[in-house]
Motif scaffolding. Structure first.
Motif, PDB file in Angstrom:
ATOM      1  N   PRO A   1       0.714  -1.190   0.101  1.00 22.81           N
ATOM      2  CA  PRO A   1       0.051   0.001  -0.139  1.00 22.81           C
ATOM      3  C   PRO A   1       1.122   1.307  -0.074  1.00 22.81           C
ATOM      4  O   PRO A   1       2.010   1.174   0.395  1.00 22.81           O
ATOM      5  N   LEU A   2       0.290   2.186  -0.693  1.00 22.78           N
ATOM      6  CA  LEU A   2       1.142   3.628  -0.613  1.00 22.78           C
ATOM      7  C   LEU A   2       0.108   4.599  -0.438  1.00 22.78           C
ATOM      8  O   LEU A   2      -1.008   4.612  -0.947  1.00 22.78           O
ATOM      9  N   ASN A   3       0.506   5.332   0.648  1.00 19.75           N
ATOM     10  CA  ASN A   3      -0.472   6.402   0.987  1.00 19.75           C
ATOM     11  C   ASN A   3       0.127   7.638   0.591  1.00 19.75           C
ATOM     12  O   ASN A   3       1.196   8.094   0.667  1.00 19.75           O
ATOM     13  N   LEU A   4      -0.780   8.588  -0.072  1.00 22.54           N
ATOM     14  CA  LEU A   4      -0.174   9.847  -0.663  1.00 22.54           C
ATOM     15  C   LEU A   4      -0.645  10.925   0.229  1.00 22.54           C
ATOM     16  O   LEU A   4      -1.758  11.144   0.808  1.00 22.54           O
ATOM     17  N   PRO A   5       0.126  12.134   0.286  1.00 16.83           N
ATOM     18  CA  PRO A   5       1.453  12.188  -0.241  1.00 16.83           C
ATOM     19  C   PRO A   5       2.469  11.541   0.709  1.00 16.83           C
ATOM     20  O   PRO A   5       2.055  11.024   1.887  1.00 16.83           O
ATOM     21  N   GLY A   6       3.519  11.105   0.264  1.00 16.54           N
ATOM     22  CA  GLY A   6       4.488  10.236   1.009  1.00 16.54           C
ATOM     23  C   GLY A   6       5.607   9.980   0.108  1.00 16.54           C
ATOM     24  O   GLY A   6       5.835  10.508  -1.251  1.00 16.54           O
ATOM     25  N   ALA A   7       6.546   9.129   0.809  1.00 15.05           N
ATOM     26  CA  ALA A   7       7.664   8.879  -0.094  1.00 15.05           C
ATOM     27  C   ALA A   7       7.471   7.251   0.471  1.00 15.05           C
ATOM     28  O   ALA A   7       7.287   6.694   1.562  1.00 15.05           O
ATOM     29  N   ILE A   8       8.064   6.378  -0.682  1.00 10.35           N
ATOM     30  CA  ILE A   8       8.062   4.913  -0.337  1.00 10.35           C
ATOM     31  C   ILE A   8       9.688   4.504  -0.452  1.00 10.35           C
ATOM     32  O   ILE A   8      10.288   5.175  -1.271  1.00 10.35           O
ATOM     33  N   ASN A   9      10.234   3.739   0.441  1.00  6.37           N
ATOM     34  CA  ASN A   9      11.429   3.094   0.294  1.00  6.37           C
ATOM     35  C   ASN A   9      11.249   1.799  -0.034  1.00  6.37           C
ATOM     36  O   ASN A   9      10.577   0.973   0.843  1.00  6.37           O
ATOM     37  N   GLY A  10      12.328   1.312  -0.926  1.00  8.24           N
ATOM     38  CA  GLY A  10      12.127  -0.045  -1.262  1.00  8.24           C
ATOM     39  C   GLY A  10      13.591  -0.551  -1.812  1.00  8.24           C
ATOM     40  O   GLY A  10      14.660   0.106  -1.428  1.00  8.24           O
ATOM     41  N   ARG A  11      13.774  -2.057  -1.877  1.00  8.61           N
ATOM     42  CA  ARG A  11      14.894  -2.482  -2.306  1.00  8.61           C
ATOM     43  C   ARG A  11      14.693  -3.562  -3.289  1.00  8.61           C
ATOM     44  O   ARG A  11      13.972  -4.476  -2.923  1.00  8.61           O
TER      45      ARG A  11
ATOM     46  N   VAL B   1      18.683   0.221  -2.972  1.00  9.20           N
ATOM     47  CA  VAL B   1      17.802   0.580  -2.300  1.00  9.20           C
ATOM     48  C   VAL B   1      17.293   1.720  -2.966  1.00  9.20           C
ATOM     49  O   VAL B   1      18.114   2.398  -4.078  1.00  9.20           O
ATOM     50  N   TYR B   2      16.010   2.234  -3.128  1.00  9.73           N
ATOM     51  CA  TYR B   2      15.620   3.370  -3.610  1.00  9.73           C
ATOM     52  C   TYR B   2      14.440   4.011  -2.665  1.00  9.73           C
ATOM     53  O   TYR B   2      13.785   3.427  -1.687  1.00  9.73           O
ATOM     54  N   ARG B   3      14.284   5.153  -3.240  1.00 10.45           N
ATOM     55  CA  ARG B   3      13.106   5.927  -2.436  1.00 10.45           C
ATOM     56  C   ARG B   3      12.537   6.838  -3.588  1.00 10.45           C
ATOM     57  O   ARG B   3      13.149   7.282  -4.802  1.00 10.45           O
ATOM     58  N   VAL B   4      11.114   6.609  -3.323  1.00  8.75           N
ATOM     59  CA  VAL B   4      10.175   7.431  -4.485  1.00  8.75           C
ATOM     60  C   VAL B   4       9.555   8.347  -3.570  1.00  8.75           C
ATOM     61  O   VAL B   4       8.496   7.886  -2.994  1.00  8.75           O
TER      62      VAL B   4
END
Lengths: 828, 782
Positions: free
Chosen positions: B340-350, B436-439
């Motif tokens: 799940p992604l709540n807006l607005p915000g930032a996601i961090n993944g790998r 890793v990444y951040r969007v």
């Protein structure tokens, strides 16, 4: 006596002029000459074989050649067609005309083939004689035009045509050709109302002036086909018309022993409707070695000389070859079994024995040590190394030396130079930093003996930064899809497919569809700027298809000899290509690399040029090539294993001195091939002999020419001696031709002069150290030739030194003469 | 020539000679003092050592130019006490170096920061300085081969530089099982070096090699576990074998981990974040519980980490965020398993492994416009993002462009209410612990971004600096007001408004007199606009100039972006003077015109154009004046206008303006006399003395103005007794000279006498009579 031994100083000097003397000779040139058709000696065959074994003639126009072979008790075979009596059992059904079965009326019958006391009955079925026989545009008219050479590259098949008449090259574009033949020139080329008045017939028969001369006679089968096609209305083929799916040639391979020396070929075309048609008279033929065998327009082959020839048979875009070997007793020849070190010798000696070529003796130790150093690490042995090897009494010393050299860093550096050529490392292609990074990667791969399949995989599937992942530079030099197609085909498949970019390959089986089908594997490669200046990032897009420019058709990825590959989805298609490429059963991949290695070590590829594999350029020893490739695969693509195998073979270690029975052999490896050192080898060798290093701009002192990452150092001497500019992925870019500039460089060029006269060079150091003339001369010989001088050579040299009045100048002369000697300049 | 004109000419001649001498002197002085006449701000090349140590004082020698008289230092370090190091001979007086003592608290993270210096001539460029917990030693310069390798005792950092076509070698002793890290910090310090390192065993066999490494750009590093106790060698060189003193490196050798980034990649400024260090050799590092204060400036945090028993640290940067930082929930590698992604915000993944795809699901409304901004390489991750926004049915809605060097952006408008998915994967399909990444996902807002072409402003005292500011607009076309923040009051800005639709402006700032030479300020150029109801503001980026200054470093320290050093130098010197010639400018009646020259005296190598304006002329008189062109010394000025001016004098002024090195100058000649004269002037000059009984020629010279071109009749008013001559002579139309021959009778009395002539002409149908100035005629005895 030594191959290059100097018996006088004048001889040493005269050696200078021999740089350009190494001229190519044709195989068995003394036996070459015009075709001689000798009578068939039928003898007593055990049995005879007739091809095809049965005949079905389904239209009035069908014909069928019969090829009759005799099989003998000793295993020999020969073509008896021209000595065979062919008799139709019912001439109302079918008759025989000049060895060809011709339909007369519907029904069945037999044709008897009688020769050498044997008879074979061939069943014949004739049908469809009541139906009109429409001439196909593609398989009739275009085949006829191709047969006569009208649409060849030199005539109307050239891009601009000839005399305002342009056809597609060898009929690859049917749509263009129908337009050209029927619509252009105010319909004068084809006249359906009066076919014989068509320019298409009147010009090649010279009824009206024709710049190309007489190309067609009314008696030619092609004339009839063209005439009838015109008379029938010049129709294009229906979309569902049968297509030719393959051609067969008989025999596919055969060995002939004199007096057997001729063969009538039989070419059958298989169509999509299941019919099989005799196209022997319509196919085009060429011989891979016309000194060995010639072939006429009707597919009749005449052997001229000992050797092998591949007869290439082309019917439209379909091609096959017939591999024929011609043997002949050589007077005085007596085979003696030479020791065989490994399978290489088995295969080479088998072929030599078959062709009655006697291999040379093994080379001497001094020849071997020099040869193997130059071949494996690109440089001469040092004086100490040469002396140590010559003094070593161990029978296994050659094997030990080979292993030692393969473990040295110079091995990787030298072979990285070769791969640097092929991968086009130079500043303008991959940037200055990219050159060093890519070169380092290649060198490390060779040093670590990266399996060749992995090497290819790393290159062909490379992505990311060209700086962080240097093999990605492969797609920097191959900067667009077509370049990727051509480079990959040439490097890893040995296929020069460039021609097929614009049209079907005129001489090979590769079509324009094939070209763009291979391109479909690479079309998704994208390039974008990296974070640093000059950096590029290579990546594979998730979509992107290739469109064939002529047909507008979207091409599926296509693999040679495998066909279309179904690769839906977003995966990187290069993975599929490399999986196929490096699979054990790939017929090209392993062969190309072992052939490249063989060519480097032996001086001539089993297929030559080493990256030009094609039906019309067969290997000189196919068994050996297969065997090497199989061994390469079985050893997990270990290149050092291949090197070790070849280097340890007797074949590699034979002398370059020829005997009476191999003096004309240039392609069966009966003796070592002498060849001029490469530019880098030569310059390093000069530096080694004089002990004066060369300085290359932008590189640390002590860098050798064979260590150069790119030709950007701009060294004139290297260029003169053939250092390539690395503009193409073709090994042919490295010139091995000798020329006057080279001679001038060696005789009085500034580089040689400055090193011979250098105040700190080897000879002066020796003089300063108190060495006498003989000691200095001996060391110079060991440094240059890896052997001590003979007494005669010492005498010549010392006399010259004494006569010169200035000892140092005299020694300089000796050094200079050595550098200009064939024995120094050539790998032998 | 009239008396007036002669007088003027002689005055000018005299003035010119004096001026010339003065000019000569000025020129000599100017040449001698060419470097000092104009401001010569300091420049920094590099620092020695290249790192300061946390928790102690470190003397840093700044190498550069024009460093004498250093007055201050600035750094981007959060806390750093500094002073010019006492006890260093001639410290602060040498042009090529100055040493400062930096005292850092122990908690300063290892990392890379910016420094700059000021002198009374201005402020320097920014250079990069490392904070390192490894002690530094210097390259001894004699280590060009394995045989002469410089011996090191680990852990240590070496500050050195690579020479062209050469190598540097170091050696150290290690025990079996020892873990040795090597890291070359070069490009990250702005060096031109593109380093490669090789670890060699005692006989020179290569054990490990490193060139460009993921996450650190052109720099390199490796970790090696020693198998056998003994001596080991390190070779370092430029990959292209280029080099000089600017190809510097800070080679770290020790037991530090090799970390490049953290996961997640951001610490929240309002909450505690648990970050795990990632990198090629970062296993075993304890997670970091980060509390990033809301007051932390900028949007990145320097972090460092070392092993529990380690002596050296790895250093990374994490984002400092005010957003809702969300973390992917694995498995999310299919659309059905989206996180799940709540807006607005930032996601961090790998990307855990190669070909890993991550999906995130979010709800959005029709008409919403969202911006998805990727962050990877700027925070040390080697990943290059490939992103797509997908509709609920899997159809593609938008895809990030992958043609440039950015880190991935999607700008998408939502077509209908519903659920959507963001798909993220590595462009090259790679994966691993450090991938890793951040969007950041935010609603789109109109606005703009700014970039400025310098990272330092230098102006003379009370002088001017200029900079070009460029603008990229996002759906906002209105005006943008620029201001300079951090410089206090009193600045005068021009060019500080980007008009409607404008994409660039030249910002021109005049310093107030209160800014004294030697002062160093850290300022930012901020752009503001009211967009709708929103007060939008942003800082002009300096990343472009920093990348250039730091040898192409792709991601300079983020906190340097927008930071501009401002310094003042001495007063700007004079660079031109003006003079009128003649000093009294004649203006002819009847024809209504006159000419004169404006001459420029150029100083301090000033060669540019001087613009001129003429003011204060009598009513009805105008001047036609052009600029004195680049490289020229004078220009003619033509006066014209009313013809009925009465004879007499008027005063007017000429104003010259020019700009030299952005400094404007205005020179006023405010007391130029305009004298109204008749349109024909006559002058007489005897060729020599008149001898009794002999003859002598008197030269007549006319000065005509405008249309006064007709014949002029000249006659003497009264000849001395015994002297005779023609009653009159006529000087033909268009001619300006004539001769009258006088004869002295034998009884003429010797002596001096005054002689005057009258000229009569017709100008524009009006008779004009004008007298010459009296002329002294000498009558001598034979």
């Amino acid at each position: 006596m030594r191959l290059f031994q100097f018996t006088s100083f004048a001889a040493m000097l005269s050696a200078v002029t021999a740089i350009a003397a190494l001229a190519a000779t044709t195989a068995f040139g003394e036996e070459s000459g015009a075709a001689v058709l000798e009578p068939i000696v039928v003898g007593t065959p055990d049995k005879i074989d007739v091809q095809p074994p049965q005949i079905k003639l389904d239209t009035p126009r069908r014909r069928m050649h019969l090829v009759v072979s005799g099989m003998y008790a000793d295993g020999a075979m020969q073509d008896l067609s021209r000595a065979t009596e062919l008799i139709s059992k019912d001439e109302k059904i079918a008759k025989v005309e000049h060895g060809v079965v011709v339909p007369v009326a519907n029904g069945t019958t037999q044709v008897a083939a009688r020769v050498g006391g044997k008879e074979v009955m061939v069943p014949v079925e004739v049908i469809g004689q009541e139906r009109p026989d429409q001439v196909s545009f593609q398989h009739g008219a275009l085949v006829a035009l191709s047969k006569q050479g009208c649409n060849s590259g030199a005539c109307h098949g050239s891009p601009s045509g000839k005399g305002g008449f342009r056809m597609s090259l060898r009929a690859y574009d049917e749509a263009l050709d129908i337009e050209t033949l029927v619509r252009e020139a105010f319909n004068r080329r084809t006249n359906a109302y009066e076919p014989a008045a068509s320019l298409l017939l009147r010009k090649p028969t010279m009824e009206v002036p024709h710049g190309g001369g007489m190309k067609l006679k009314k008696s030619d089968p092609a004339y009839e086909l063209l005439h009838d096609w015109i008379a029938q209305g010049c129709h294009a083929d229906a979309a569902d018309a049968p297509k030719c799916v393959k051609v067969d040639v008989f025999p596919r391979q055969r060995i002939y022993k004199r007096p057997a020396h001729t063969q009538q070929l039989l070419v059958l075309a298989h169509f999509s409707d299941g019919t099989v048609r005799d196209v022997t008279n319509l196919a085009c033929y060429s011989s891979s070695d016309e000194a060995v065998a010639t072939v006429d327009a009707g597919g009749f082959v005449t052997g001229l000389d000992r050797g092998e020839s591949a007869i290439l048979v082309r019917y439209l875009e379909k091609m096959e070859t017939s591999s024929l070997m011609f043997l002949k007793e050589v007077e005085g020849f007596k085979w003696s079994d030479a020791p065989k070190n490994n399978f290489v010798d088995n295969d080479v000696l088998d072929k030599l024995r078959q062709l009655q070529i006697l291999p040379s003796e093994p080379c001497a130790d001094d020849e071997f040590v020099r040869r193997v150093y130059l071949d494996v690490i690109g440089e001469l042995p040092t004086v100490a190394e040469a002396q140590a090897f010559l003094a070593d009494a161990d029978p296994a010393k050659r094997t030990k030396l080979i292993d030692s050299l393969l473990g040295r860093p110079e091995y990787a550096e030298f072979w990285a130079l070769k791969w640097g050529d092929l991968l086009r490392l130079r500043n303008s292609k991959v940037s200055a930093a990219g050159v060093h990074k890519f070169h380092r990667w290649i060198e490390a791969a060779l040093r670590d003996n990266m399996p060749y399949d992995q090497f290819a995989r790393d290159l062909l599937t490379a992505d990311g930064s060209t700086f962080a992942n240097p093999p990605a530079n492969y797609f920097r030099t191959a900067a667009e899809t077509n370049d990727c197609t051509e480079t990959t085909s040439q490097l890893f498949l040995g296929i020069r497919i460039q021609c097929a970019k614009c049209h079907n390959h005129p001489f090979e089986r590769w079509t324009q569809d094939n070209y763009y089908g291979i391109g479909a594997f690479f079309n998704r490669i994208q390039r974008k700027p990296g974070g640093s200046p000059d950096e590029l990032v290579v990546w594979s897009a998730r979509s992107g298809e290739v469109t064939q420019p002529r047909t507008g058709k979207q091409m599926k990825p296509w693999l040679p000899l495998k066909g279309d590959a179904d690769l839906p989805g977003e995966d990187d298609r290069r993975d599929a290509f490399v999986n196929w490429l490096t699979s054990a059963d790939n017929p090209f991949f392993a062969k190309v690399e072992v052939n490249r290695i063989w060519g480097h070590l032996i001086g001539r590829g089993i297929v030559e040029p080493v990256d030009d594999f094609r039906d019309s350029n067969p290997p000189s020893n196919a068994v050996l090539l297969d065997h090497l490739a199989k061994d390469f695969v079985e050893h997990k693509f270990d290149r050092k294993h291949v090197l070790r195998t070849i280097l340890n073979s007797r074949t590699y270690q034979v002398s370059s001195r020829k005997n009476d029975f191999n003096k004309n052999d240039v392609k069966y490896f009966s003796h070592a091939t002498t060849r001029l050192l490469s530019a880098e080898q030569l310059l390093d060798a000069i530096c080694r002999v004089t002990d004066v290093a060369e300085k290359y701009a932008g590189l640390p002192a002590g860098t050798r020419a064979t260590q150069l990452p790119s030709p950007d150092v701009d060294n004139y001497f290297l260029k003169v001696f053939g250092q390539p500019a690395r503009e193409t992925a073709c090994q042919c870019e490295r010139s091995s031709d000798s020329n006057l500039s080279q001679a001038l460089q060696m005789i009085n060029g500034p580089l040689v002069h400055s090193k011979v006269r250098n105040e700190k060079n080897r000879l002066r150091t020796l003089v300063t150290a108190g060495k006498n003339d003989k000691e200095v001369i001996s060391e110079l010989y060991l440094a240059a030739l890896s052997r001590p001088p003979s007494d005669a050579e010492i005498e010549v040299s010392t006399k010259h030194i004494a006569a010169s009045g200035d000892r140092t100048r005299g020694l300089e002369d000796v050094c200079w003469a050595l550098l200009n000697a064939n024995e120094f300049l050539f790998q032998h | 020539m009239t008396r007036l004109m002669r007088a003027t000419a002689s005055v000018w001649t005299m003035d010119v000679s004096l001026v010339c001498f003065g000019l000569f002197l000025c020129a000599v002085i100017g040449i001698v003092a060419a470097g000092t006449a104009l401001a010569d701000p300091p420049s920094l090349s590099y620092c020695l050592p290249a790192a300061a140590a946390p928790g102690k004082a470190t003397d840093i020698k700044f190498i550069g130019g024009n460093l004498a008289g250093a007055t201050g230092m600035w750094s981007s370090l959060p806390t750093c006490a500094h002073e010019m190091t006492p006890g260093v001979e001639q410290n602060g007086t040498k042009a090529d170096q100055v040493t400062y003592r930096l005292t850092l608290p122990s908690e300063v993270p290892v990392g890379i920061y910016g420094v700059r210096l000021a002198t009374t001539e201005g402020v320097s460029n920014v250079r990069l300085l490392m904070v390192d917990d490894l002690a530094s030693v210097a390259d001894n310069g004699a280590n060009k081969s394995v045989a002469t390798a410089q011996e090191l005792s680990l852990p240590v950092a070496v500050d050195g530089f690579c020479e062209a076509e050469s190598y540097d070698f170091y050696k150290f002793t290690a025990v079996a099982g020892q873990r040795v890290s090597l890291e070359c910090v070069a490009r990250r310090l702005g060096s031109q070096l593109d380093p490669v390192i090789r670890l060699l065993d005692s006989v020179g066999h290569e054990l490990a090699y490193s060139d460009d490494e993921p996450g650190i750009g052109a720099d390199c590093r490796l970790a090696y576990r020693i198998k056998q106790a003994g001596v080991y060698f390190v070779e370092i060189r430029d990959i292209r074998y280029v080099g000089d003193a600017n190809h510097r490196y800070h080679l770290r050798i020790g037991d530090f981990p090799l970390a490049t980034t953290t996961y997640p990649m951001a610490g929240n400024k309002q909450a505690t974040s648990r970050l795990v260090f990632c990198g090629p050799d970062a296993d075993g590092l304890p997670p970091l519980n980060l509390v990033a204060a809301a007051s932390v400036p900028g949007d990145q945090l320097p972090l460092s980490a070392k092993y529990a028993d380690g002596q050296g640290s790895a250093f990374v940067r994490a984002a400092a965020s005010r957003l809702s930082e969300q973390i992917e929930l694995e498995p999310n590698d299919t659309p059905e398993k989206s996180s799940p992604l709540n807006l607005p915000g930032a996601i961090n993944g790998r990307f855990e492994q190669a070909n890993d795809r991550d999906y995130f699901q979010f709800d959005a409304k029709k008409g919403q416009r969202l911006i998805f901004t990727g962050r990877t390489r700027s925070l040390g991750s080697p990943s290059d993002l490939f992103m797509r926004v997908l509709k609920a049915d899997g159809g593609l809605l938008a895809e990030a462009e992958d043609s440039g060097v950015d880190e991935g952006v999607i700008d998408v408008s939502i077509p209908a209410d519903g659920s959507y998915r963001l798909m993220v994967e590595d462009l090259l399909r790679r994966g691993g612990p450090d991938h890793v990444y951040r969007v950041v996902v935010e609603p789109y807002s109109a606005g703009f971004s700014l970039a400025i072409d310098t990272e330092r402003f230098n102006a003379p005292k009370s002088g001017v600096f200029v900079a070009k500011v460029t603008c990229t607009r996002r759906d906002y076309n209105g005006p943008i007001a620029l201001s300079l923040e951090g410089a206090g009051d009193g600045l005068v800005l021009t060019g500080n408004t980007l008009g409607e639709g404008a994409k660039e402006t030249v910002l021109n700032v005049t310093l107030p007199p209160s800014v004294e030479p030697g002062r160093l300020m850290n300022v930012r150029v901020v752009g503001r606009a009211k967009i709708g109801d929103v007060e939008f503001q942003t800082t002009a980026s300096t990343l472009g100039v920093l990348r250039t200054a730091f040898s192409g470093l792709e991601y300079p320290p983020a906190d340097l972006d927008g930071a501009i050093g401002l310094g003042a130098g001495p007063l700007f010197p004079e660079f031109f003077e003006l003079a009128a010639a003649p000093a009294i400018v004649p203006y002819a009646q009847i024809v209504g015109g006159g000419t004169f020259k404006i001459q420029a005296k150029r100083l301090n190598k000033f060669d540019e154009k001087v613009n001129l304006a003429v003011e204060g002329l009598p009513p009805g008189v105008t001047a036609k004046v052009a600029a004195i062109d680049k490289g020229k010394g004078e220009v003619d000025v033509e006066l014209s206008g009313v013809a009925a001016l009465a004879e007499g004098e008027h005063v007017f002024r000429v104003i010259g303006t020019a700009t030299y090195q952005n400094q404007p100058k205005r020179v006023v000649l405010d007391k130029i006399v305009l004298r109204v004269v008749k349109p024909v002037q006559v002058g007489i000059t005897p060729v020599g003395a008149l001898v009794v009984g002999g003859k002598q020629s008197i030269k007549v010279q006319l000065t005509r103005y405008g249309d006064a071109k007709g014949p002029v009749v000249v006659r003497f008013k009264q000849l001395p007794l015994g002297v005779t001559g023609p009653a009159e002579v006529t000087i033909a139309e268009g001619k300006n000279e004539g001769t009258i021959e006088l004869a002295a009778a034998a009884d003429t009395l010797p002596g001096k006498t005054l002689l005057a002539a009258t000229a009569t002409a017709s100008v524009k149908d009006r008779a004009v009579t004008v007298d010459s100035e009296p002329m002294a005629l000498e009558i001598n005895k034979p």
